[in-house]
Every structure is written in C-alpha cells, then in structure tokens.
Scaffold this motif. Sequence first.
Motif, PDB file in Angstrom:
ATOM      1  N   THR A  91       1.008  -1.065  -0.006  1.00 50.30           N
ATOM      2  CA  THR A  91      -0.057   0.027   0.016  1.00 50.30           C
ATOM      3  C   THR A  91       0.817   1.123  -0.015  1.00 50.30           C
ATOM      4  N   VAL A  92       0.444   2.142  -0.288  1.00 52.74           N
ATOM      5  CA  VAL A  92       1.207   3.604  -0.589  1.00 52.74           C
ATOM      6  C   VAL A  92       0.496   4.514   0.623  1.00 52.74           C
ATOM      7  N   ASN A  93       1.490   4.997   1.264  1.00 51.50           N
ATOM      8  CA  ASN A  93       1.263   6.013   2.470  1.00 51.50           C
ATOM      9  C   ASN A  93       0.467   7.206   2.101  1.00 51.50           C
ATOM     10  N   GLY A  94      -0.636   7.624   2.687  1.00 52.56           N
ATOM     11  CA  GLY A  94      -1.375   8.559   2.302  1.00 52.56           C
ATOM     12  C   GLY A  94      -2.604   8.424   1.565  1.00 52.56           C
ATOM     13  N   ILE A  95      -2.736   7.060   1.199  1.00 55.63           N
ATOM     14  CA  ILE A  95      -3.943   6.540   0.224  1.00 55.63           C
ATOM     15  C   ILE A  95      -4.785   5.763   1.037  1.00 55.63           C
ATOM     16  N   THR A  96      -5.992   5.976   0.874  1.00 57.89           N
ATOM     17  CA  THR A  96      -6.974   5.309   1.506  1.00 57.89           C
ATOM     18  C   THR A  96      -7.452   3.995   0.844  1.00 57.89           C
ATOM     19  N   TYR A  97      -7.544   2.643   1.570  1.00 57.12           N
ATOM     20  CA  TYR A  97      -7.832   1.581   1.078  1.00 57.12           C
ATOM     21  C   TYR A  97      -9.107   0.932   1.595  1.00 57.12           C
ATOM     22  N   VAL A  98     -10.155   0.741   0.839  1.00 58.97           N
ATOM     23  CA  VAL A  98     -11.434   0.261   1.426  1.00 58.97           C
ATOM     24  C   VAL A  98     -11.743  -1.123   0.721  1.00 58.97           C
ATOM     25  N   LYS A  99     -11.589  -2.174   1.727  1.00 56.68           N
ATOM     26  CA  LYS A  99     -11.965  -3.498   1.186  1.00 56.68           C
ATOM     27  C   LYS A  99     -13.624  -3.707   1.533  1.00 56.68           C
ATOM     28  N   VAL A 100     -13.988  -4.535   0.155  1.00 55.75           N
ATOM     29  CA  VAL A 100     -15.420  -4.603   0.193  1.00 55.75           C
ATOM     30  C   VAL A 100     -15.596  -6.141  -0.283  1.00 55.75           C
ATOM     31  N   LYS A 101     -16.879  -6.606  -0.176  1.00 56.80           N
ATOM     32  CA  LYS A 101     -16.990  -7.875  -0.327  1.00 56.80           C
ATOM     33  C   LYS A 101     -17.418  -7.916  -2.106  1.00 56.80           C
ATOM     34  N   ASN A 102     -17.945  -6.909  -2.457  1.00 56.69           N
ATOM     35  CA  ASN A 102     -18.339  -7.161  -3.864  1.00 56.69           C
ATOM     36  C   ASN A 102     -18.190  -5.477  -4.595  1.00 56.69           C
ATOM     37  N   ALA A 103     -17.144  -5.456  -5.408  1.00 58.93           N
ATOM     38  CA  ALA A 103     -16.827  -4.064  -5.915  1.00 58.93           C
ATOM     39  C   ALA A 103     -17.903  -3.658  -6.734  1.00 58.93           C
ATOM     40  N   GLN A 104     -18.537  -4.476  -7.418  1.00 61.53           N
ATOM     41  CA  GLN A 104     -19.625  -4.139  -8.580  1.00 61.53           C
ATOM     42  C   GLN A 104     -20.975  -3.356  -7.612  1.00 61.53           C
ATOM     43  N   GLN A 105     -21.193  -4.327  -6.575  1.00 64.07           N
ATOM     44  CA  GLN A 105     -22.316  -3.648  -5.514  1.00 64.07           C
ATOM     45  C   GLN A 105     -21.864  -2.273  -5.179  1.00 64.07           C
ATOM     46  N   ALA A 106     -20.598  -2.272  -4.345  1.00 61.76           N
ATOM     47  CA  ALA A 106     -20.184  -1.258  -3.891  1.00 61.76           C
ATOM     48  C   ALA A 106     -20.173   0.159  -4.888  1.00 61.76           C
ATOM     49  N   LEU A 107     -19.794  -0.131  -6.191  1.00 65.93           N
ATOM     50  CA  LEU A 107     -19.687   1.091  -7.116  1.00 65.93           C
ATOM     51  C   LEU A 107     -21.247   1.506  -7.572  1.00 65.93           C
ATOM     52  N   ALA A 108     -22.165   0.579  -7.122  1.00 65.73           N
ATOM     53  CA  ALA A 108     -23.485   1.024  -7.599  1.00 65.73           C
ATOM     54  C   ALA A 108     -23.952   1.939  -6.359  1.00 65.73           C
ATOM     55  N   TYR A 109     -23.752   1.507  -5.119  1.00 63.26           N
ATOM     56  CA  TYR A 109     -23.923   2.429  -4.047  1.00 63.26           C
ATOM     57  C   TYR A 109     -23.272   3.674  -3.991  1.00 63.26           C
ATOM     58  N   MET A 110     -21.855   3.613  -4.424  1.00 60.87           N
ATOM     59  CA  MET A 110     -21.200   4.839  -4.354  1.00 60.87           C
ATOM     60  C   MET A 110     -21.751   5.899  -5.395  1.00 60.87           C
ATOM     61  N   ALA A 111     -22.291   5.260  -6.613  1.00 64.20           N
ATOM     62  CA  ALA A 111     -22.679   6.279  -7.702  1.00 64.20           C
ATOM     63  C   ALA A 111     -23.786   6.901  -7.314  1.00 64.20           C
ATOM     64  N   ASP A 112     -24.483   6.062  -6.757  1.00 62.82           N
ATOM     65  CA  ASP A 112     -26.218   6.675  -6.266  1.00 62.82           C
ATOM     66  C   ASP A 112     -25.903   7.659  -5.188  1.00 62.82           C
TER      67      ASP A 112
END
Length: 487
Positions: free
Chosen positions: A74-95
């Motif tokens: 990982t790179v310092n200063g970058i936030t990393y978020v682990k999710v179970k399903n990235a497609q589903q996460a993308l949909a909620y994030m887009a909404d």
Amino acid sequence: MIYLKDILYRVSLEAVVGNTTLAVNDIHFDSRKVGFNDVFVAVRGTQTDGHEYINKAVEQGALAIVCEEMPQQTVNGITYVKVKNAQQALAYMADNFYGNPSANLKLVGVTGTNGKTTVASLLYQLFTKAGFKVGLLSTVQVMVAEDKFPATHTTPDSLTINSYLQKMNEAGVEYCFMEVSSHGIAQHRTTGLKFAGGIFTNLTHEHLDYHNSFAEYRDVKKAFFDQLPASAFALTNVDDKNGTVMLQNTKAKKYTYALKSVADYKANILENGFGGMLLKINEHEVWTKLIGNFNAYNVLAIYAASELLGLTTLESLKYISELNAVSGRFQYYISEGKITAIVDYAHTPDALQNVLETINSIRTKNEELITVVGCGGDRDRSKRPKMGHIASALSTKVIFTSDNPRTEDPDKIIEEVEGGVEPQNFKKVMSISSRLQAIKTACQLANPNDIILIAGKGHETYQEINGVRKDFDDFKIVSETLKELKK
C-alpha cells in the motif's frame, strides 16, 4: 463538496486503511479516466480485472482505492477500502455521489428477453405526449426530456445511469423508463436505485453464453422484482410461464396482464394488418399503428403501466393510438412496386418466430416471404440452429448471412445456422456471407406484393467485424436498393 465517508453509505465494508474524511472529486472504475483526488473502484470484469490497475490509478492521482482484495503493497496517504463485492459497492457509491437521483423521479424498469426496448420507448413517447418531462434509458438511445444521447449498452454501468438520472433531475424530469438487462442485474448496475415500478415482458432462450443455465437467467430477472420496494408496482405477463415466478418474493404491489390467461389487464386482437391493429383492452377498443401478437402484449403492458402511474383510461387509450413504431422494431418500407421490406431486431429464436408468424398471419400466401437473417459472433452458439430452423420453416425463401460476426468467421457461423434446416426446406435456402450482398439479392428476388424481412440488427447502424464497427444500416440499405432497382 462530497466526502469519501458519505459516498460509502450502505456499502458493506470489510476493512478500511486510512482516512475516509477526504473530499472526493470523482469516481471511476476505468483506471484510464482517474485524475487528481478521484476514487478508483477495482471491479473484476469478464475481460479485465481492475485490481491489476490499482497502482496505475494511484500514480494518476487517486486518493482512495475500493477493492475486493487489498494490494500486497500500500502507499502512504492513500485510503484503501476492502469490500465484498466491488460492483455492488460501485452502484451504491454512484447513487450517493450523484445525490440519489432516482428518488426524485418515478423510475420504471422493464425486463425480459424481448420487448424491453419497445415498452420503455413507447412509454417515453406516451408520457411525453401526455405533457410530462420524461427520461429514457434504452438500447436505442438515452433521452433526458428532449435531449438525445447515444446508447452504448442495454443497461449502462451504474455511474453512467446515475449521471443521466442526475441530468434528468436538473431538467425537471418526472418519469424515467429504463431497460433492465440480465447482465445489468447480475453486475449490480441497478443496485441502489429506487424504482417506482417493474415490468416483466417474457423469458426465452438468450444470453446462455453469459448465464450458466436458463434457470440462472430466470432467477437473475426475478432478483430485480425481489428488490422492488413495497411502494412500487410489479407488472408481469402471466401468459409466460415464468411470469408468476417474478412475483413470488416481491414486496411490490402485484399486477398481471395477458392475452390468453385471466389477468388484471386483458386484451383481444380484433383486427390485425400491415396498417396496424384494433385491440380490445379491458372492454375498451383502441387502434394502434403497431402490428402483431407480440406488439399486442407490448401495448397492453404500456396501457397497464400508464394507468398504474396515474393516467386515466381515456388518456392512456388516446395516446396509445398516436404512438409510432420504435426504430428497428417491425419498421417497414413499401416500395413503388408494392414490395414490403420489414426491418426487425429479432435476434432470438422466439423473437424471430413471433415476427415471421405475424407476417404469415397477415399475408395472403400468394406472395413470397423472403427472410434475410444471421447470428452474432462471440455469443450463445446454441441458438444458431434454432434460428435456421425457424427461418427456413416459416419463410418461402431464406438468405443466411452475417450479423455482427465480431471475432468469429462469418462462414462458420452460417454453417451452424444451416444445421437447423430440415431436408424439406433445403431448396428454400441460400447463404451469402456479405450482409450487403444478401440484402441486395433479396431485393432482386422480390416481385410486386412480396415481403422481405431483414432480421437481427434492427436499429443498429453498424456491423462489427474483428473489433471494428463499420457503418451499416439495414433499413437504409433495403429502401435505397429497392428505389435503385425501381421495384
């Protein structure tokens, strides 16, 4: 200003490394588009895996990475978020990112194998005629009130959907009708959207190159109805044996439509010709310019949906009588020499059978029915012989040709289509791999009063060969050829 923590609302988080109180500029799942202070969502696709581009996204200025698998370094200063399903996460994030735009209008999803484009497009037409500002997300085009945008997918990705819905909010759109494909449901493109209603048209043989079985394909469609809220309506075609399956677990208010079965909305075809149909819907007669049994179902679904969305019976009937056919859906041209050319998107066995049976029910049998048809490459191969069987059984002459061969050899595709032709129909069939030459040959073979059906591509104005899309418009070619031949 919107913060990372705000756009992660409703996302199922497994781990967070770093700060989520960061102002976000934009969200992308294509690393090539990532810029300064953007969030990159690493989605696993059918062709590529977004996880392979995490480092590239960071180099381009991403401040946060959303992924299913944390990178080894990982790179310092970058936030990393682990999710179970990235497609589903993308949909909620887009909404969340676009301000939950579907909640600010009445969004109706149309799903099924055939009829999605027609039902969604005609509902757009009808509600526009009724004086509303209306949106459309379809295979043919995207409409934000009167503004037109090109369509790239039947159901676009979740970022694109929410971006258009936000544009609709800004334009004062009250109703939006969208096609909901099985791919779109399976890939969570519609997750997080608030639907006011869902419509099921039918379910037939399609997309088994993507879904492992017909049961899986059916259950993906059903998942759309399972997710509808109690405030929505679920409208289903109960003449289709899968129609009632769609309603089994939905919380939405349930309504049915049919030509043959007992249903809330029932129709009978009183007259049917190339000029249109006279229908009787729940004791009311209405004339429509649309043609054929399959369009009777479409009109019935439109009538039911318009009433469920608040129009009166008289309003619905009035506007249905004014509707025009959708581009590439039983679109026809009659030449000076009285040759009728029909262009239709029918690219599944069921759709092809519906169109050919409709033509045969109208024609006098004294004329020829010449069908030009092929099958797309890099798609479900099992339907090819079925298409060949149906075309040769229900036409007087058939020309098998290329559709969108994509990366496959057109002649090999045609061979598989020919495999479904029964011996008694061999004499009806010829094969011409050039689609242009096939259409021109059909025009040369046609005599006055004959009918030419060009099936498979409909509204598409291109042909895709080895990754290259070339201009190709079936309707333009057939109408211009008949004019040139003075037929």
